[in-house]
Design a protein around this motif. Sequence first.
Motif, mmCIF file in Angstrom:
data_model
loop_
_atom_site.group_PDB
_atom_site.id
_atom_site.type_symbol
_atom_site.label_atom_id
_atom_site.label_comp_id
_atom_site.label_asym_id
_atom_site.label_seq_id
_atom_site.Cartn_x
_atom_site.Cartn_y
_atom_site.Cartn_z
ATOM 1 N N MET A 1 9.656 14.139 0.630
ATOM 2 C CA MET A 1 7.872 13.323 1.192
ATOM 3 C C MET A 1 7.544 12.369 0.862
ATOM 4 N N LYS A 2 6.825 11.391 2.143
ATOM 5 C CA LYS A 2 6.609 10.316 1.807
ATOM 6 C C LYS A 2 5.101 10.590 1.637
ATOM 7 N N ILE A 3 4.515 9.472 0.591
ATOM 8 C CA ILE A 3 2.846 9.468 0.464
ATOM 9 C C ILE A 3 3.058 7.384 0.584
ATOM 10 N N PHE A 4 1.644 7.865 1.752
ATOM 11 C CA PHE A 4 1.712 6.187 1.634
ATOM 12 C C PHE A 4 -0.013 6.114 1.186
ATOM 13 N N LEU A 5 0.232 5.464 0.077
ATOM 14 C CA LEU A 5 -1.802 4.685 -0.416
ATOM 15 C C LEU A 5 -2.318 3.975 0.337
ATOM 16 N N VAL A 6 -3.152 3.883 0.796
ATOM 17 C CA VAL A 6 -3.617 2.288 1.533
ATOM 18 C C VAL A 6 -5.129 2.532 1.522
ATOM 19 N N GLY A 7 -5.937 0.932 1.270
ATOM 20 C CA GLY A 7 -7.372 0.600 1.557
ATOM 21 C C GLY A 7 -6.185 -0.250 1.143
ATOM 22 N N ARG A 27 10.053 8.210 -6.057
ATOM 23 C CA ARG A 27 10.436 6.346 -6.354
ATOM 24 C C ARG A 27 9.019 6.033 -6.065
ATOM 25 N N PHE A 28 8.862 5.349 -6.737
ATOM 26 C CA PHE A 28 7.743 4.358 -6.037
ATOM 27 C C PHE A 28 8.195 2.409 -5.615
ATOM 28 N N VAL A 29 7.362 2.409 -4.418
ATOM 29 C CA VAL A 29 7.814 1.285 -3.483
ATOM 30 C C VAL A 29 6.143 0.551 -3.326
ATOM 31 N N ASP A 30 6.425 -0.526 -3.733
ATOM 32 C CA ASP A 30 5.608 -1.355 -3.294
ATOM 33 C C ASP A 30 5.252 -2.855 -2.118
ATOM 34 N N MET A 31 5.567 -2.299 -1.009
ATOM 35 C CA MET A 31 5.233 -3.059 0.518
ATOM 36 C C MET A 31 5.297 -4.535 0.066
ATOM 37 N N ASP A 32 4.464 -5.146 -0.854
ATOM 38 C CA ASP A 32 4.448 -6.590 -0.981
ATOM 39 C C ASP A 32 5.274 -6.938 -1.691
ATOM 40 N N SER A 33 5.667 -6.486 -2.825
ATOM 41 C CA SER A 33 6.917 -7.016 -3.634
ATOM 42 C C SER A 33 8.375 -7.157 -3.327
ATOM 43 N N ILE A 34 8.484 -5.709 -2.368
ATOM 44 C CA ILE A 34 9.722 -6.290 -1.542
ATOM 45 C C ILE A 34 10.244 -7.185 -0.436
ATOM 46 N N ILE A 35 9.131 -7.165 0.414
ATOM 47 C CA ILE A 35 8.750 -8.399 1.524
ATOM 48 C C ILE A 35 8.980 -9.872 0.085
ATOM 49 N N GLU A 36 8.050 -9.996 -0.515
ATOM 50 C CA GLU A 36 8.705 -11.051 -1.054
ATOM 51 C C GLU A 36 9.573 -11.046 -1.863
ATOM 52 N N GLU A 37 10.378 -10.531 -2.457
ATOM 53 C CA GLU A 37 11.756 -10.356 -2.538
ATOM 54 C C GLU A 37 13.170 -10.726 -1.906
ATOM 55 N N ARG A 38 12.459 -9.841 -0.784
ATOM 56 C CA ARG A 38 13.686 -10.787 0.114
ATOM 57 C C ARG A 38 13.165 -11.343 0.924
ATOM 58 N N MET A 68 13.585 5.834 7.821
ATOM 59 C CA MET A 68 14.969 6.703 7.765
ATOM 60 C C MET A 68 14.841 7.176 6.527
ATOM 61 N N GLU A 69 14.534 6.702 5.148
ATOM 62 C CA GLU A 69 15.148 6.951 3.884
ATOM 63 C C GLU A 69 15.021 8.904 3.865
ATOM 64 N N ASP A 70 15.868 9.389 2.792
ATOM 65 C CA ASP A 70 15.705 10.392 2.299
ATOM 66 C C ASP A 70 15.064 10.836 1.057
ATOM 67 N N ALA A 71 14.497 9.698 0.407
ATOM 68 C CA ALA A 71 14.235 9.984 -0.742
ATOM 69 C C ALA A 71 12.627 10.104 -1.012
ATOM 70 N N ASP A 72 11.766 10.731 -2.205
ATOM 71 C CA ASP A 72 10.490 11.069 -1.906
ATOM 72 C C ASP A 72 10.274 9.260 -2.485
ATOM 73 N N LEU A 73 8.834 9.443 -1.674
ATOM 74 C CA LEU A 73 8.681 7.747 -2.107
ATOM 75 C C LEU A 73 7.239 7.763 -2.077
ATOM 76 N N VAL A 74 5.865 6.955 -3.270
ATOM 77 C CA VAL A 74 5.199 7.083 -2.897
ATOM 78 C C VAL A 74 5.154 5.356 -2.873
ATOM 79 N N ILE A 75 4.820 4.877 -1.616
ATOM 80 C CA ILE A 75 4.716 3.973 -0.815
ATOM 81 C C ILE A 75 3.268 3.223 -1.120
#
Length: 174
Positions: A1-7, A27-38, A68-75
């Motif tokens: 399951m994927k949960i997208f927090l928006v606001g 698993r928690f992922v933060d879009m800003d942090s991933i993009i900054e890191e990459r 495409m990911e299989d994992a349960d994510l909070v985004i």
Amino acid sequence: MKIFLVGYMGCGKSSLGRKVAKVGNMRFVDMDSIIEEREGAAISDIFRYEGEEYFRQQERALIEEFAMEDADLVISTGGGVPTWKDNMTRINEIGHSIYLRRTAQQIASRLSPHGRQKRPKLRGLNDEELVAFMTQNMAEREPYYAQASHCIDCASCRDEELIAKILSIVKNNE
Ligand code: S3P
């Protein structure tokens, strides 16, 4: 399951998301942090040197990776994600979206000087300008945020209550 927090910027997507993921064993992922890191660069520099359009494309590419990911994510999404192209439609195809709604005054009082500085859209605004900008910008964005599959009015809630509310949405959608 994927949960997208928006606001809107500063509404608490990352801090609440991290706690929800911990309790919900996701698993928690933060879009800003991933993009900054990459990119090896801060968001403010990506905006300055590559431009906002480039940043928005990176955000969309990331959403497709989550699909495409299989994992349960909070985004934790960036505040501008819902406003770009058909991102909200795509997000709602991939998972559930939760809009964390707060007023401009509330967000302004929560934002630290660093929190303003690191966000290119809020940088350099004084207190009065900040509330004026956010009020107008939030009104423009509301129709996009409102496309979320769930909405939580955060105004009068403590963090613990918000976390419980998000978790109950997660549970009911398992
Ligand atoms: C933005 C929000 C920011 C970040 C960038 C642009 C926006 O994310 O992606 O500064 O347009 O609202 P947060 O919502 O995590 O601050």
